[in-house]
Write an enzyme that holds these catalytic residues in place. Structure first.
Site, PDB file in Angstrom:
ATOM      1  N   GLY A  17       0.785  -1.224   0.000  1.00 30.06           N
ATOM      2  CA  GLY A  17       0.000   0.000   0.000  1.00 30.06           C
ATOM      3  C   GLY A  17       0.820   1.278   0.000  1.00 30.06           C
ATOM      4  O   GLY A  17       0.283   2.355  -0.207  1.00 30.06           O
ATOM      5  N   CYS A  57     -27.360  -9.077 -16.511  1.00 34.10           N
ATOM      6  CA  CYS A  57     -26.819  -8.788 -17.837  1.00 34.10           C
ATOM      7  C   CYS A  57     -27.871  -9.142 -18.897  1.00 34.10           C
ATOM      8  O   CYS A  57     -28.436 -10.237 -18.882  1.00 34.10           O
ATOM      9  CB  CYS A  57     -25.541  -9.575 -18.078  1.00 34.10           C
ATOM     10  SG  CYS A  57     -24.906  -9.432 -19.763  1.00 34.10           S
ATOM     11  N   CYS A 101     -26.126 -12.162 -21.167  1.00 32.06           N
ATOM     12  CA  CYS A 101     -25.813 -13.488 -20.632  1.00 32.06           C
ATOM     13  C   CYS A 101     -26.548 -13.780 -19.321  1.00 32.06           C
ATOM     14  O   CYS A 101     -26.339 -14.824 -18.721  1.00 32.06           O
ATOM     15  CB  CYS A 101     -24.307 -13.644 -20.447  1.00 32.06           C
ATOM     16  SG  CYS A 101     -23.677 -12.791 -19.000  1.00 32.06           S
ATOM     17  N   CYS A 140     -22.680  -7.002 -19.122  1.00 33.07           N
ATOM     18  CA  CYS A 140     -21.441  -7.259 -18.382  1.00 33.07           C
ATOM     19  C   CYS A 140     -20.360  -6.293 -18.839  1.00 33.07           C
ATOM     20  O   CYS A 140     -20.152  -6.119 -20.045  1.00 33.07           O
ATOM     21  CB  CYS A 140     -20.927  -8.674 -18.670  1.00 33.07           C
ATOM     22  SG  CYS A 140     -21.808  -9.981 -17.854  1.00 33.07           S
ATOM     23  N   CYS A 200     -18.676 -12.533 -20.008  1.00 33.69           N
ATOM     24  CA  CYS A 200     -19.933 -12.601 -20.749  1.00 33.69           C
ATOM     25  C   CYS A 200     -19.831 -13.668 -21.847  1.00 33.69           C
ATOM     26  O   CYS A 200     -20.734 -14.484 -22.021  1.00 33.69           O
ATOM     27  CB  CYS A 200     -20.234 -11.236 -21.364  1.00 33.69           C
ATOM     28  SG  CYS A 200     -21.981 -10.938 -21.683  1.00 33.69           S
TER      29      CYS A 200
END
Lengths: 294, 210
Positions: free
Chosen positions: A33, A242, A245, A267, A273
């Site tokens: 970080g 979606c 899909c 998606c 997808c």
């Protein structure tokens, strides 16, 4: 084409530059970080197109790697296509659009939907690595704030969001606390992706070219999105499936489809997808596969 | 490198034939990339022991220490060698292949190579970085005869729960100050033969019970 046949040094950068980036990457992994300064080079693409990510990828690739590049989840947008072609040309490595087959994935602003595996490396393109930059413009001061773990200002910012909007109104680049010590900007990924930063088996590397910073999250590292007890972190995302899909629980893009306010959600992760379509999933707007009755 | 016209030629020490000039990477860009990935993997997943081949440095440097030096050291990184390593052959090899800036001042070292005892003696002098720049710290490359000794339990970033690594007790002592120093501290690479393991400053080491 093998790596040795290209007219460039392997992965474009000279060896001295790669060593410098590699040393920065190792320190970034050792201090999760924390933003390690590095001597970012000019790349043959403009700032904002992922010069930081490209340099990290160039320093990380080996001839045996398979590279995937995504831009907002998609493999087929200009940024993703050009970076993929760049590395095919200068490193002669193999490329893929399949998350499962990739060993190194360079990403602009998304984490793939498919769970990453141990040994995979996710390289993020980062515009502004300093989470405190819009609160405190001086680098000398933000350095000191990180050194002292003085993050009160960030909590004030989130609190002001609540006072003004009733909720934390940050939807992307949502600040996180890494391993209980450094507050980090996860790059402009939607906050929907934030939970995937934590405890991932994959190594996550972040490169900011213009700002000359590298940071990292090693595998199995605790990453917590900043919040308050009475205003816990919410993942957000569209309340829909979606349209192509029928996937639920994934990050969706909203697409306007006509002049009458019609819209669809699809998606953002094109590979996810495609994979679902191949497995036979169909949403209301998903075209039937070839040979399948309409 | 050729001298600029008009400038006096810089005297270059002539190494003994067959030692310093040989033993580098066969294909430097590709071998360095592979070596770096072995190191990156070792440091980001403590407890793993990776192969780090490709270099044949003069004795007593193990193969993996040579590959690490070739991959990471150059004129920008002061390299400190423990007294027992300061042989002319090895110094010439590091100078020729890495353009390494050799130093005998432990305080300026970016990379320090040595056996646990020699590193322990100079430990306090090696940089831990500053509070603002904890990355400006030394990386210690610990030369071991093998991964033998006491089984230690590792925990922290990079480790799913706990990992076990068998190491001499003296290595744990080199790493011990890190716990109180974080985010400052010194990172360790452990090399034996052609193998390498990593111990970043974040790893918590405990002696394995039973």
């Amino acid at each position: 084409m093998t790596p040795q046949d290209t007219e460039y040094n392997f992965a474009y950068l000279d060896e001295q530059t790669k060593r410098m980036i590699r040393r920065a990457l190792l320190k970034a992994v050792a201090i999760p970080g924390y933003q390690v300064p590095f001597a970012s080079r000019e790349m043959p693409m403009p700032y904002g197109w992922g010069t930081g990510g490209v340099q990290v990828t160039a320093a990380t690739l080996t001839p045996e790697d398979t590279l995937k590049v995504i831009d907002q989840g998609a493999d087929d947008t200009t940024n993703a296509v050009s970076i993929r072609k760049f590395f095919q040309k200068v490193a002669g490595i193999s490329v893929t659009e399949k998350t499962a087959e990739a060993t190194v994935i360079q990403t602009r602003h998304r984490i793939p939907e498919r769970d990453l595996e141990a040994g995979q490396i996710l390289v993020y393109q980062v515009p502004i690595p300093e989470p405190l930059r819009f609160l405190e413009p001086r680098e000398t001061e933000t350095r000191k704030m990180h050194a002292l773990a003085e993050y009160g200002l960030m909590h004030v910012k989130l609190y002001e969001d609540i006072a003004r909007h009733g909720h934390i109104a940050t939807a992307y680049a949502y600040p996180v606390l890494v391993e209980g010590r450094f507050v980090m900007d996860p790059s402009p990924i939607p906050k929907f992706d934030n939970p995937k930063l934590s405890n991932s088996p994959a190594l996550q590397l972040f490169g900011a070219g213009r700002e000359q910073r590298i940071h990292a999250i090693p595998p199995f590292t605790r990453v917590v999105s900043l919040d308050f007890e009475d205003h816990p972190f919410e993942r957000g995302g569209a309340d829909a499936d979606c349209a192509i899909c029928a996937a639920s629980g994934v990050y969706l893009d909203e697409v306007i489809v006509d002049d009458a306010g019609g819209r669809m959600f699809v998606c953002s992760d094109t590979d996810h997808c495609r994979e679902r379509l191949e497995a036979g999933h169909r949403g209301p707007m998903g075209a039937p596969a070839e040979g399948e009755a309409a | 490198m050729t001298a600029a016209p008009g400038s006096a030629p810089v005297p270059v020490p002539v190494p003994a034939p067959g030692s310093a000039l040989e033993g580098g990477f066969a294909q430097p860009p590709l071998d360095a990339a592979r070596a770096f990935r072995a190191l990156l993997d070792a440091l980001s997943r403590p407890g793993r022991i990776n192969r780090l081949p490709g270099a044949t440095p003069p004795a007593p440097f193990p193969e993996a220490a040579g590959a690490l030096a070739l991959a990471l050291c150059d004129g920008e990184t002061p390299v400190w060698l423990a007294p027992e390593l300061r042989a002319p052959d090895l110094r010439a090899w590091l100078t020729f292949h890495c353009n390494a800036a050799l130093t005998e001042d432990a305080a300026e070292a970016a990379f320090a190579f040595g056996a646990p005892a020699a590193l322990a003696e100079a430990l306090d002098a090696f940089s831990i970085g500053s509070p603002e720049y904890p990355d400006a710290s030394a990386t210690l490359v610990v030369l071991l005869p093998g991964f033998e000794g006491a089984p230690l339990t590792l925990a922290g970033p990079g480790i799913d729960g706990a990992a076990t690594l068998t190491l001499p007790e003296a290595v744990a002592a080199l790493h011990a100050p890190n716990r109180a120093l974080f985010p400052q501290g010194r990172d360790l690479f452990l090399v034996a033969g052609d193998r390498v393991a990593g111990l970043p400053r974040t790893t918590r080491i405990t002696r394995k019970e039973g």
